[in-house]
Write a protein that holds these residues in place. Structure first.
Motif, PDB file in Angstrom:
ATOM      1  N   ILE A  26       0.847  -1.191   0.000  1.00  0.00           N
ATOM      2  CA  ILE A  26       0.000   0.000   0.000  1.00  0.00           C
ATOM      3  C   ILE A  26       0.883   1.242   0.000  1.00  0.00           C
ATOM      4  O   ILE A  26       1.659   1.461   0.918  1.00  0.00           O
ATOM      5  CB  ILE A  26      -0.935   0.033   1.234  1.00  0.00           C
ATOM      6  N   ASP A  27       0.754   2.040  -1.046  1.00  0.00           N
ATOM      7  CA  ASP A  27       1.479   3.305  -1.147  1.00  0.00           C
ATOM      8  C   ASP A  27       0.683   4.350  -0.367  1.00  0.00           C
ATOM      9  O   ASP A  27      -0.525   4.465  -0.538  1.00  0.00           O
ATOM     10  CB  ASP A  27       1.586   3.687  -2.625  1.00  0.00           C
ATOM     11  N   SER A  28       1.359   5.109   0.469  1.00  0.00           N
ATOM     12  CA  SER A  28       0.689   6.110   1.311  1.00  0.00           C
ATOM     13  C   SER A  28      -0.050   7.169   0.500  1.00  0.00           C
ATOM     14  O   SER A  28      -0.985   7.793   0.988  1.00  0.00           O
ATOM     15  CB  SER A  28       1.701   6.803   2.221  1.00  0.00           C
ATOM     16  N   GLU A  29       0.383   7.393  -0.738  1.00  0.00           N
ATOM     17  CA  GLU A  29      -0.221   8.426  -1.580  1.00  0.00           C
ATOM     18  C   GLU A  29      -1.291   7.875  -2.516  1.00  0.00           C
ATOM     19  O   GLU A  29      -2.016   8.632  -3.131  1.00  0.00           O
ATOM     20  CB  GLU A  29       0.865   9.118  -2.416  1.00  0.00           C
ATOM     21  N   GLU A  30      -1.366   6.546  -2.669  1.00  0.00           N
ATOM     22  CA  GLU A  30      -2.322   5.994  -3.630  1.00  0.00           C
ATOM     23  C   GLU A  30      -3.750   6.139  -3.114  1.00  0.00           C
ATOM     24  O   GLU A  30      -3.997   6.083  -1.908  1.00  0.00           O
ATOM     25  CB  GLU A  30      -1.988   4.536  -3.957  1.00  0.00           C
ATOM     26  N   PRO A  31      -4.688   6.336  -4.029  1.00  0.00           N
ATOM     27  CA  PRO A  31      -6.090   6.457  -3.612  1.00  0.00           C
ATOM     28  C   PRO A  31      -6.564   5.186  -2.913  1.00  0.00           C
ATOM     29  O   PRO A  31      -6.179   4.082  -3.298  1.00  0.00           O
ATOM     30  CB  PRO A  31      -6.844   6.651  -4.936  1.00  0.00           C
ATOM     31  N   ASP A  65     -15.085  17.678   3.528  1.00  0.00           N
ATOM     32  CA  ASP A  65     -13.683  17.297   3.704  1.00  0.00           C
ATOM     33  C   ASP A  65     -13.487  15.792   3.886  1.00  0.00           C
ATOM     34  O   ASP A  65     -12.373  15.301   3.770  1.00  0.00           O
ATOM     35  CB  ASP A  65     -13.079  18.020   4.918  1.00  0.00           C
ATOM     36  N   VAL A  66     -14.551  15.056   4.164  1.00  0.00           N
ATOM     37  CA  VAL A  66     -14.425  13.622   4.404  1.00  0.00           C
ATOM     38  C   VAL A  66     -13.785  12.918   3.213  1.00  0.00           C
ATOM     39  O   VAL A  66     -12.910  12.071   3.376  1.00  0.00           O
ATOM     40  CB  VAL A  66     -15.790  12.979   4.758  1.00  0.00           C
ATOM     41  N   LYS A  67     -14.186  13.278   2.004  1.00  0.00           N
ATOM     42  CA  LYS A  67     -13.599  12.653   0.810  1.00  0.00           C
ATOM     43  C   LYS A  67     -12.100  12.920   0.753  1.00  0.00           C
ATOM     44  O   LYS A  67     -11.321  12.050   0.385  1.00  0.00           O
ATOM     45  CB  LYS A  67     -14.274  13.164  -0.461  1.00  0.00           C
ATOM     46  N   THR A  68     -11.705  14.111   1.118  1.00  0.00           N
ATOM     47  CA  THR A  68     -10.284  14.461   1.119  1.00  0.00           C
ATOM     48  C   THR A  68      -9.544  13.661   2.186  1.00  0.00           C
ATOM     49  O   THR A  68      -8.469  13.130   1.934  1.00  0.00           O
ATOM     50  CB  THR A  68     -10.098  15.968   1.373  1.00  0.00           C
ATOM     51  N   HIS A  69     -10.125  13.557   3.377  1.00  0.00           N
ATOM     52  CA  HIS A  69      -9.489  12.816   4.466  1.00  0.00           C
ATOM     53  C   HIS A  69      -9.274  11.357   4.096  1.00  0.00           C
ATOM     54  O   HIS A  69      -8.259  10.762   4.455  1.00  0.00           O
ATOM     55  CB  HIS A  69     -10.319  12.878   5.749  1.00  0.00           C
ATOM     56  N   PHE A  70     -10.222  10.761   3.396  1.00  0.00           N
ATOM     57  CA  PHE A  70     -10.155   9.345   3.052  1.00  0.00           C
ATOM     58  C   PHE A  70      -9.548   9.097   1.672  1.00  0.00           C
ATOM     59  O   PHE A  70      -9.609   7.986   1.165  1.00  0.00           O
ATOM     60  CB  PHE A  70     -11.545   8.706   3.131  1.00  0.00           C
ATOM     61  N   ALA A  71      -8.951  10.107   1.072  1.00  0.00           N
ATOM     62  CA  ALA A  71      -8.395   9.954  -0.267  1.00  0.00           C
ATOM     63  C   ALA A  71      -7.183   9.022  -0.289  1.00  0.00           C
ATOM     64  O   ALA A  71      -6.975   8.277  -1.244  1.00  0.00           O
ATOM     65  CB  ALA A  71      -8.021  11.313  -0.846  1.00  0.00           C
ATOM     66  N   SER A  72      -6.380   9.052   0.770  1.00  0.00           N
ATOM     67  CA  SER A  72      -5.174   8.215   0.824  1.00  0.00           C
ATOM     68  C   SER A  72      -4.813   7.958   2.282  1.00  0.00           C
ATOM     69  O   SER A  72      -5.342   8.606   3.187  1.00  0.00           O
ATOM     70  CB  SER A  72      -3.999   8.926   0.131  1.00  0.00           C
ATOM     71  N   VAL A  73      -3.896   7.033   2.487  1.00  0.00           N
ATOM     72  CA  VAL A  73      -3.414   6.748   3.847  1.00  0.00           C
ATOM     73  C   VAL A  73      -2.768   7.991   4.435  1.00  0.00           C
ATOM     74  O   VAL A  73      -2.978   8.328   5.596  1.00  0.00           O
ATOM     75  CB  VAL A  73      -2.425   5.558   3.840  1.00  0.00           C
TER      76      VAL A  73
END
Length: 87
Positions: A26-31, A65-73
């Motif tokens: 799991i990449d920390s930046e990947e969706p 902001d929830v979508k942004t918070h859950f966008a990546s690890v």
């Protein structure tokens, strides 16, 4: 990569029973959803509830902001860290 990011990756794998996935994959930046890790809306609900319980944070599903918070690890780790400072 922070310790919290690694912890979140393991937590996601455990919470959602992702048997074929390792922390290293799991990449920390990947969706987290759709094209990245491939989670769906049911996973989001389950993960959201589990994160609220484990990290004692409040997630308001109506907040944009929830979508942004859950966008990546990485975003999720930032949200948890910031929520802890506010509380």
């Amino acid at each position: 990569m922070t310790a919290l990011e690694n912890e979140l990756k393991a937590f996601i794998i455990e919470t959602l029973n992702l048997e074929d996935v390792t922390v290293e994959e799991i990449d920390s930046e990947e969706p987290l959803f759709v094209e990245g890790l491939g989670l769906d809306s049911i996973d989001a609900l389950e993960l959201g509830v589990a994160i609220q319980k484990k990290y004692d944070v409040r997630i308001d599903a109506k907040n944009e902001d929830v979508k942004t918070h859950f966008a990546s690890v990485r975003n999720l780790a930032r949200f948890i860290e910031q929520s802890g400072k506010e509380g």
